[in-house]
Design a protein around this motif. Structure first.
Motif, PDB file in Angstrom:
ATOM      1  N   MET A  36       0.611  -1.167  -0.231  1.00 26.07           N
ATOM      2  CA  MET A  36      -0.173  -0.128  -0.073  1.00 26.07           C
ATOM      3  C   MET A  36       0.973   0.900   0.086  1.00 26.07           C
ATOM      4  SD  MET A  36      -2.967  -1.338  -0.009  1.00 26.07           S
ATOM      5  CE  MET A  36      -4.708  -0.395   0.763  1.00 26.07           C
ATOM      6  N   GLN A  37       0.408   2.490  -0.955  1.00 28.25           N
ATOM      7  CA  GLN A  37       0.954   4.081  -0.794  1.00 28.25           C
ATOM      8  C   GLN A  37       0.480   4.990  -0.442  1.00 28.25           C
ATOM      9  OE1 GLN A  37       2.299   2.278  -4.334  1.00 28.25           O
ATOM     10  NE2 GLN A  37       4.970   2.880  -3.825  1.00 28.25           N
ATOM     11  N   ASP A  38       0.864   5.218   0.304  1.00 29.83           N
ATOM     12  CA  ASP A  38       0.419   6.775   0.393  1.00 29.83           C
ATOM     13  C   ASP A  38       0.599   8.118  -0.604  1.00 29.83           C
ATOM     14  OD1 ASP A  38      -1.395   9.252   2.606  1.00 29.83           O
ATOM     15  OD2 ASP A  38       1.320   9.942   1.609  1.00 29.83           O
ATOM     16  N   VAL A  39      -0.144   8.694  -1.525  1.00 30.33           N
ATOM     17  CA  VAL A  39      -0.175   9.403  -2.040  1.00 30.33           C
ATOM     18  C   VAL A  39      -0.869  10.827  -1.963  1.00 30.33           C
ATOM     19  CG1 VAL A  39      -0.010  10.743  -4.338  1.00 30.33           C
ATOM     20  CG2 VAL A  39      -0.723   8.060  -4.410  1.00 30.33           C
ATOM     21  N   THR A  40       1.031  11.840  -1.905  1.00 33.87           N
ATOM     22  CA  THR A  40       0.277  13.130  -1.422  1.00 33.87           C
ATOM     23  C   THR A  40      -0.284  14.460  -2.300  1.00 33.87           C
ATOM     24  OG1 THR A  40       2.237  12.443   0.061  1.00 33.87           O
ATOM     25  CG2 THR A  40       1.387  15.325  -0.178  1.00 33.87           C
ATOM     26  N   ILE A  41      -1.265  15.306  -2.624  1.00 35.55           N
ATOM     27  CA  ILE A  41      -1.754  15.302  -3.560  1.00 35.55           C
ATOM     28  C   ILE A  41      -1.864  16.947  -2.790  1.00 35.55           C
ATOM     29  CG2 ILE A  41      -3.433  15.431  -5.204  1.00 35.55           C
ATOM     30  CD1 ILE A  41      -3.726  12.644  -3.928  1.00 35.55           C
ATOM     31  N   ALA A  42      -1.505  17.780  -4.000  1.00 28.20           N
ATOM     32  CA  ALA A  42      -1.366  19.270  -3.382  1.00 28.20           C
ATOM     33  C   ALA A  42      -2.590  19.953  -4.240  1.00 28.20           C
ATOM     34  CB  ALA A  42      -0.619  20.490  -4.214  1.00 28.20           C
TER      35      ALA A  42
END
Length: 133
Positions: free
Chosen positions: A1-7
């Motif tokens: 699983m991966q976290d995606v940081t989004i602006a």
């Protein structure tokens, strides 16, 4: 699983556009959330394939800041103090928790500065929890 940081832009429809871009690409969100901090939109969402999410979002003109592996941890919700005990162990191991949220399966998701150390703490925690049962 991966976290995606989004602006995200801080305006009506920004989150809807993000969701639509992911939907068009067939990418499902597994957990996370979005906030406005200092007038700017910030989001952290969990994906089974963070790079697929990145491609879908960037194709729609949405800025992805980072894709990072996470620690997934189940807490015993029937025992008060679980969060404090687990996060104290992480701190004692020198792990800084940068982001914390839950997934759709009620598991704790941790984005940390030292993944290997955090994985060691989480594995030990899980073994102890299994012995308690």
């Amino acid at each position: 699983m991966q976290d995606v940081t989004i602006a995200l832009e801080n305006r009506p429809g920004a989150l809807a556009e993000m969701g639509a871009a992911l939907g068009r690409a067939g990418v499902s969100i597994e957990g996370g959330g979005a906030w406005v901090v200092d007038g700017k939109g910030a989001a952290h969402f969990l994906f089974s394939d963070g790079e697929a999410a990145r491609r879908a979002l960037e194709a729609a003109g949405i800025r992805v800041i980072a894709v990072r592996d996470v620690v997934v941890q189940r807490l015993d919700q029937g025992r008060p103090g679980q969060l404090g005990m687990l996060t104290r162990r992480m701190a004692d191991a020198g792990v800084n928790i940068e982001v914390l949220y839950s997934d759709h399966d009620h598991q704790l998701i941790l984005v940390v500065d030292h993944l290997e150390k955090a994985q060691t703490v989480a594995a030990e925690w899980t073994r102890e929890q299994q012995l308690r049962r």
